[in-house]
Design an enzyme around this catalytic site. Sequence first.
Site, mmCIF file in Angstrom:
data_model
loop_
_atom_site.group_PDB
_atom_site.id
_atom_site.type_symbol
_atom_site.label_atom_id
_atom_site.label_comp_id
_atom_site.label_asym_id
_atom_site.label_seq_id
_atom_site.Cartn_x
_atom_site.Cartn_y
_atom_site.Cartn_z
ATOM 1 N N ASP A 155 0.849 -1.198 0.000
ATOM 2 C CA ASP A 155 0.000 0.000 0.000
ATOM 3 C C ASP A 155 0.886 1.251 0.000
ATOM 4 O O ASP A 155 0.381 2.376 -0.079
ATOM 5 C CB ASP A 155 -1.018 -0.006 1.147
ATOM 6 C CG ASP A 155 -0.382 -0.029 2.521
ATOM 7 O OD1 ASP A 155 0.853 -0.150 2.620
ATOM 8 O OD2 ASP A 155 -1.134 0.081 3.523
ATOM 9 N N SER A 156 2.219 1.038 0.014
ATOM 10 C CA SER A 156 3.152 2.152 -0.208
ATOM 11 C C SER A 156 2.890 2.768 -1.585
ATOM 12 O O SER A 156 3.419 3.837 -1.876
ATOM 13 C CB SER A 156 4.605 1.661 -0.116
ATOM 14 O OG SER A 156 4.819 0.533 -0.946
ATOM 15 N N GLU A 189 -1.345 -5.506 8.473
ATOM 16 C CA GLU A 189 -0.510 -4.949 9.538
ATOM 17 C C GLU A 189 -1.119 -5.240 10.900
ATOM 18 O O GLU A 189 -2.317 -5.011 11.099
ATOM 19 C CB GLU A 189 -0.374 -3.429 9.345
ATOM 20 C CG GLU A 189 0.347 -3.056 8.069
ATOM 21 C CD GLU A 189 0.519 -1.545 7.893
ATOM 22 O OE1 GLU A 189 0.177 -0.777 8.822
ATOM 23 O OE2 GLU A 189 1.011 -1.148 6.818
ATOM 24 N N GLU A 226 9.207 -4.495 10.378
ATOM 25 C CA GLU A 226 9.680 -3.184 9.902
ATOM 26 C C GLU A 226 10.217 -2.356 11.067
ATOM 27 O O GLU A 226 9.556 -2.232 12.112
ATOM 28 C CB GLU A 226 8.519 -2.439 9.202
ATOM 29 C CG GLU A 226 8.941 -1.071 8.686
ATOM 30 C CD GLU A 226 7.967 -0.446 7.697
ATOM 31 O OE1 GLU A 226 6.993 -1.119 7.282
ATOM 32 O OE2 GLU A 226 8.181 0.730 7.347
#
Length: 275
Positions: A44-45, A115, A182
């Site tokens: 989704d970046s 996430e 991350e």
Amino acid sequence: MKNTVITLKKQKEEHDKIVMVTAYDYTTAKIMDEAGVNTILVGDSLGNTMLGYEDTLSVTMEDMIHHSAAVARGAKDAFIVTDMPFMSYQTSVYDAVVNAGRLMKEGRANAVKLEGGMEFAPHIEAIVKASIPVVAHIGLTPQSVNAFGGFKVQGKDLEAAKKLVADAKAVEEAGACMVVMECVPAKLAKRITEELSIPTIGIGAGAGCDGQVLVYQDLLGMYDGMRPKFVKVFANVGEMMKEGVRSYIQETKEGTFPAEEHCFKIDDSVIEKLY
Ligand code: KIV
């Protein structure tokens, strides 16, 4: 050979590092696939890199399906993981299954990524029950930027480190096939990697993970915004593109492009008879 959940797990067992990179369109996916990456993340970046948003929150299911399907048409061997966008799974377990299904059915993904850690174990379990592989994403989770108060390294104190270990174990137990970590301290990510049987993919989490992921515009030097500490620029493609376009501008203005070899021919007699 097509990369699958089985081959990726085998890579962990054989200490063969897994390489993941983002892609959002047909042409780039084809290049990444032909270069030999194991897995492509339709992240989704794309909100930042392709659509110019300041964060990932505005990305929709339709955006993800559109880009995922394009990537799937370009990649032959890479295992395609597509992100579940903000609010496509947080709302309920039911929504999570329905939207994961759409990413597989319409977006032609091989797995979905969401996430969150232990809080999302029920969602992961339900999606996996529907025969959809799930990649979990823990540590810094950009969809929670407002709750975190910014983009910060996670798991630095004892309590936070314990929570990350618990999150990693919870998502594995819920049936996740991989976990992205991350912005996690390298030593902690290595410990988690050793304790899990599923592959870990790091981004800002050190070399002790089973694999690495980078956003392609970062690794190819195409993005001149803020550069996180964990990014290494492997090629200056952005500069090469600018140079190429500058040459095109110059030759067009000079009239040296198009040259004879770029033109289609016609018999002179046809031209002579025109008027
Ligand atoms: O959206 C994305 O590109 C990601 C990576 C940063 C892991 O989630």
